[in-house]
Design a protein around this motif. Structure first.
Motif, PDB file in Angstrom:
ATOM      1  N   GLY A 199       0.858  -1.436  -0.075  1.00  0.00           N
ATOM      2  CA  GLY A 199       0.052   0.052  -0.059  1.00  0.00           C
ATOM      3  C   GLY A 199       1.030   1.099  -0.021  1.00  0.00           C
ATOM      4  N   TYR A 200       2.109   1.274   0.926  1.00  0.00           N
ATOM      5  CA  TYR A 200       2.663   2.682   0.768  1.00  0.00           C
ATOM      6  C   TYR A 200       3.529   2.577  -0.550  1.00  0.00           C
ATOM      7  CZ  TYR A 200       6.329   5.663   2.185  1.00  0.00           C
ATOM      8  OH  TYR A 200       7.100   6.670   2.009  1.00  0.00           O
ATOM      9  N   ALA A 250       2.493   1.687  -3.448  1.00  0.00           N
ATOM     10  CA  ALA A 250       1.470   2.193  -4.237  1.00  0.00           C
ATOM     11  C   ALA A 250       1.351   3.428  -3.989  1.00  0.00           C
ATOM     12  CB  ALA A 250       0.045   1.427  -4.148  1.00  0.00           C
ATOM     13  N   SER A 251       1.401   4.174  -2.952  1.00  0.00           N
ATOM     14  CA  SER A 251       1.036   5.439  -2.855  1.00  0.00           C
ATOM     15  C   SER A 251       2.459   6.558  -3.493  1.00  0.00           C
ATOM     16  CB  SER A 251       1.114   6.019  -1.426  1.00  0.00           C
ATOM     17  OG  SER A 251       2.179   6.076  -0.591  1.00  0.00           O
ATOM     18  N   LEU A 252       3.505   5.695  -3.441  1.00  0.00           N
ATOM     19  CA  LEU A 252       4.590   6.391  -4.186  1.00  0.00           C
ATOM     20  C   LEU A 252       4.402   6.553  -5.656  1.00  0.00           C
ATOM     21  CD1 LEU A 252       7.601   4.781  -2.145  1.00  0.00           C
ATOM     22  CD2 LEU A 252       6.333   7.214  -1.549  1.00  0.00           C
ATOM     23  N   ILE A 253       3.907   5.509  -6.194  1.00  0.00           N
ATOM     24  CA  ILE A 253       3.741   5.189  -7.715  1.00  0.00           C
ATOM     25  C   ILE A 253       2.597   5.958  -8.279  1.00  0.00           C
ATOM     26  CG2 ILE A 253       3.677   3.547  -9.530  1.00  0.00           C
ATOM     27  CD1 ILE A 253       4.923   1.473  -7.745  1.00  0.00           C
ATOM     28  N   PHE A 254       1.352   5.557  -7.536  1.00  0.00           N
ATOM     29  CA  PHE A 254       0.000   6.070  -8.228  1.00  0.00           C
ATOM     30  C   PHE A 254      -0.346   7.413  -7.473  1.00  0.00           C
ATOM     31  CE2 PHE A 254      -0.055   1.312  -8.376  1.00  0.00           C
ATOM     32  CZ  PHE A 254      -0.127   1.155  -9.694  1.00  0.00           C
ATOM     33  N   ASN A 255      -1.132   8.117  -8.409  1.00  0.00           N
ATOM     34  CA  ASN A 255      -1.869   9.286  -7.865  1.00  0.00           C
ATOM     35  C   ASN A 255      -3.229   9.203  -7.820  1.00  0.00           C
ATOM     36  OD1 ASN A 255       0.310  11.300  -7.825  1.00  0.00           O
ATOM     37  ND2 ASN A 255       0.568  11.482  -9.990  1.00  0.00           N
ATOM     38  N   PRO A 256      -3.908   9.982  -7.122  1.00  0.00           N
ATOM     39  CA  PRO A 256      -5.320   9.796  -6.787  1.00  0.00           C
ATOM     40  C   PRO A 256      -6.094   9.989  -8.118  1.00  0.00           C
ATOM     41  CG  PRO A 256      -4.426  11.244  -5.228  1.00  0.00           C
ATOM     42  CD  PRO A 256      -3.385  11.177  -6.066  1.00  0.00           C
ATOM     43  N   ARG A 257      -6.966   9.425  -8.591  1.00  0.00           N
ATOM     44  CA  ARG A 257      -7.687   9.593  -9.635  1.00  0.00           C
ATOM     45  C   ARG A 257      -9.323   9.526  -9.418  1.00  0.00           C
ATOM     46  NH1 ARG A 257      -6.380   5.778 -13.746  1.00  0.00           N
ATOM     47  NH2 ARG A 257      -4.275   5.370 -12.859  1.00  0.00           N
ATOM     48  N   THR A 258      -9.846  10.421 -10.082  1.00  0.00           N
ATOM     49  CA  THR A 258     -11.209  10.802  -9.833  1.00  0.00           C
ATOM     50  C   THR A 258     -12.202   9.676 -10.499  1.00  0.00           C
ATOM     51  OG1 THR A 258     -13.170  11.975  -9.700  1.00  0.00           O
ATOM     52  CG2 THR A 258     -11.745  12.119 -11.896  1.00  0.00           C
ATOM     53  N   LYS A 259     -13.671   9.439 -10.315  1.00  0.00           N
ATOM     54  CA  LYS A 259     -14.315   8.507 -10.885  1.00  0.00           C
ATOM     55  C   LYS A 259     -15.317   9.217 -11.995  1.00  0.00           C
ATOM     56  CE  LYS A 259     -15.049   5.675  -7.022  1.00  0.00           C
ATOM     57  NZ  LYS A 259     -15.842   5.329  -5.808  1.00  0.00           N
ATOM     58  N   LYS A 260     -15.758   8.388 -12.963  1.00  0.00           N
ATOM     59  CA  LYS A 260     -16.515   9.198 -13.787  1.00  0.00           C
ATOM     60  C   LYS A 260     -18.127   8.634 -13.800  1.00  0.00           C
ATOM     61  CE  LYS A 260     -12.770  10.456 -16.650  1.00  0.00           C
ATOM     62  NZ  LYS A 260     -12.010  10.098 -17.692  1.00  0.00           N
TER      63      LYS A 260
END
Lengths: 338, 118, 149
Positions: free
Chosen positions: B105-106, B108-118
């Protein structure tokens, strides 16, 4: 002139001199797509995080609205603005560089009604030539602060509403203009003990019913005196409840009623369930569909009633109910004057 | 055959939980807490291991199995170390699941950015 | 109907609020949850075939499931699956991993300590707390009944 229980009637009217709406991608794919001034497909609005995105959205709304009214920054005496985030950070950080005296407002999703009410009071009393009334919401910043992280897997209930990414701004002044505000009715906090965060329509409908009933009695009018009575973001369930509650008071508004939350999305195709919500819902529908129809004379007189649910994650964790509030604003086309 | 049992038992646990979600207004966080506590209890009365023997991953993958391992960890530690085992057993038994989730999880927080939903 | 709507508002609201089709939700939860467990079984058998003992194979199975869930969360796929599957994706250990990874990603903008560090436990923390506490209480009872008396 103050009227009845909770209303003010403006003798000369306060004029709407310009308006603008900016929305996100999903809203820009909805039924009102062609009526917005601008659709931004970048959910971050060029910003770094969701809160920054909403701040940038607010700034863009402010600048666009002022430009639409043919004014400049220095012409605006006051801004009445707010948003949904804690301590109004979207407004504070978005509008700080405007350098215009600001009243920050919190009325949850009823903020557009609150800002138009206070702005019109200010203008009609002669305290300002031009004021800017605006508000916004952002789906992602609202989900993050009120529900779950966006990547968390949950199912939304059928009664849930979808927070609008977008907002609208209106310039009010004491002359000219394209439409006018002729009166307001300020809402009281109404609490029927509803606690379901996923059924906001049910939490807010009693407040909307109360404000509409008080408004009609204060002004001595009947629903037929309006072309439209437009609530903010009750959604389909809230609408049913509103009509039932008013029916109980002997007031039938089926023919006039419309809800912004049911206009902005196609709930079937866009999978939004009961409708839309957020400050930006009523604001962006006002500053597109509603004001366009009023300016072109299709609607002569409209009662605009944004609705808000007054709760925070803390109050809801503590098991308290979700009270509602609704502020009514009478908007008339210029043609009707005289 | 074990695959079919895993599918049916795992599916049933999920289906029962879904009925619970639909009929009550419990938020997912509370459901997850409930699953783990139920797992601890079923472990303590000895039912969960029997279910695991029967259904394999069908009982091993649901979160209740995390509760069962916590219980087993505590019990074994108490048997071996006595009273202090009450404090060593749980975290040892839950170490793999918790560590893997926290570490991945940690990262992942370094690699991915928050994304919104559609 | 007796009395005004206000007097029986809760039951009135329940009446006018549509509920999801439980049957369809339950079916979706069943087959997707079942499939995730079957995938777990496949991993387990695979690791056993490599000559691992039962416990070790189980640990590797869990690590693989958690890793896949974290990746699906990062790419925004897990929340889409959950929308359809409900408890089918919530109940398996992959749902636990999703509840750890999603706040870690969402709150990274609020810093390493107060953002990621605190929020990573926002949903998983209670699960760990109550799991540890419940096993401690039952363990205490076990200790008293087996070793004290």
């Amino acid at each position: 002139m103050y009227l009845g229980e909770a209303s003010i009637e403006y003798q000369d009217g306060v004029y709407i001199q310009g308006y603008a709406s900016i929305v996100g991608e999903k809203e820009g794919q909805g039924p009102l797509r062609s009526l917005f001034h601008d659709v931004e497909n970048d959910p971050l609005f060029g910003g770094d995080n969701w809160e920054d995105a909403e701040s940038r959205l607010q700034l863009r709304i402010a600048n666009t609205t002022i430009r639409e009214a043919g004014l400049e920054l220095k012409d605006i005496r006051y801004v009445f603005a707010g948003d949904l985030l804690g301590q109004l950070i979207a407004t504070s950080f978005g509008l700080k560089d405007l350098n215009i005296p600001l009243f920050g407002l919190y009325g949850a999703c009823s903020t557009m009604g609150e800002s138009l009410s206070l702005g019109s009071i200010c203008v009609s009393a002669g305290h300002a030539d031009h004021v800017l009334c605006m508000t916004s919401s952002h789906f992602a910043s609202a989900e993050k602060s009120f529900r779950f992280p966006l990547g968390y897997g949950t199912q939304r209930k059928l009664s849930a509403t979808w927070t609008v990414t977008g907002g609208g701004g209106v310039i009010l002044g004491n002359s000219g203009g394209i439409a006018r505000i002729t009166g307001i009715t300020t809402g009281k906090i109404v609490d029927y003990g509803c606690t379901d965060k996923e059924n906001m329509g049910a939490c807010m409908a009693p407040a909307a019913a109360d404000t509409i009933a008080v408004h009609l009695s204060d002004f001595g009018r009947c629903p037929e005196d309006y072309d439209k009575i437009i609530t903010g973001d009750l959604g389909s369930i809230g609408k049913t409840i509103l009509l039932d509650l008013l029916d109980e008071r002997g007031c039938r508004i089926e023919k006039q009623h419309m809800d912004c939350g049911m206009e902005i999305f196609d709930s079937e195709k866009q999978d939004t369930h009961a409708g839309a919500s957020g400050c930006g819902c009523s604001a962006s529908v006002l500053c597109s569909l509603i004001l366009k129809n009023i300016c072109s004379g299709i609607w002569k007189r409209v009662l605009f009633v944004p609705t808000g649910a007054l709760f925070s994650p803390v109050s809801s964790n503590e098991g308290r109910s979700i009270p509602g509030i609704a502020h009514a604003v009478v908007i008339e086309s210029l043609e009707q004057k005289g | 055959m074990i695959y079919l049992k895993a599918f049916i038992v795992g599916g049933l646990i999920c289906a029962i939980t879904q009925i619970f979600i639909d009929k009550t207004k419990l938020l997912p966080g509370r459901i997850m807490v409930g699953m783990v506590v139920i797992g601890v209890i079923l472990g303590a009365i000895g039912w969960y291991d029997k279910l695991m023997d029967f259904a394999g991953a069908g009982a091993g993958v649901p979160l209740s199995s995390f509760g069962n391992s916590l219980w087993k960890g505590v019990k074994e530690a108490v048997d071996k170390e006595g009273f202090i085992g009450l404090f060593t057993g749980g975290f040892k038994a839950g170490a793999v699941g918790t560590s893997a989730a926290l570490i991945f999880g940690y990262i992942a927080s370094l690699i991915f950015n928050p994304r919104t939903k559609k | 109907m007796t009395g005004s709507i206000k007097e029986h508002y809760d039951s009135y609201v329940k009446n006018v609020t549509p509920t999801a089709s439980t049957l369809k939700n339950v079916w979706n939860a069943f087959w997707i949850g079942g499939l995730i467990c079957t995938f777990g079984q496949l991993l387990l058998e695979g690791f056993l075939a490599l000559g691992m003992d039962k416990d070790t194979a189980g640990y590797y199975e869990m690590v693989c499931l958690i890793l896949s869930s974290v990746l699906l969360t990062g790419f925004g796929i897990y929340s889409k699956m959950a929308k359809y599957a409900g408890a089918g994706t919530l109940v398996p250990i992959t749902g636990f991993a999703n509840s750890v990874a999603s706040p870690a990603i969402e709150f990274k903008k609020e810093g390493q300590v107060f953002g990621v560090g605190c929020r990573i436990f926002s949903i998983a923390g209670p699960v760990i707390l109550y799991g540890i506490f419940a096993s401690w209480v039952l363990g205490l009872i076990y200790w008293i009944t087996h070793y004290v008396f």
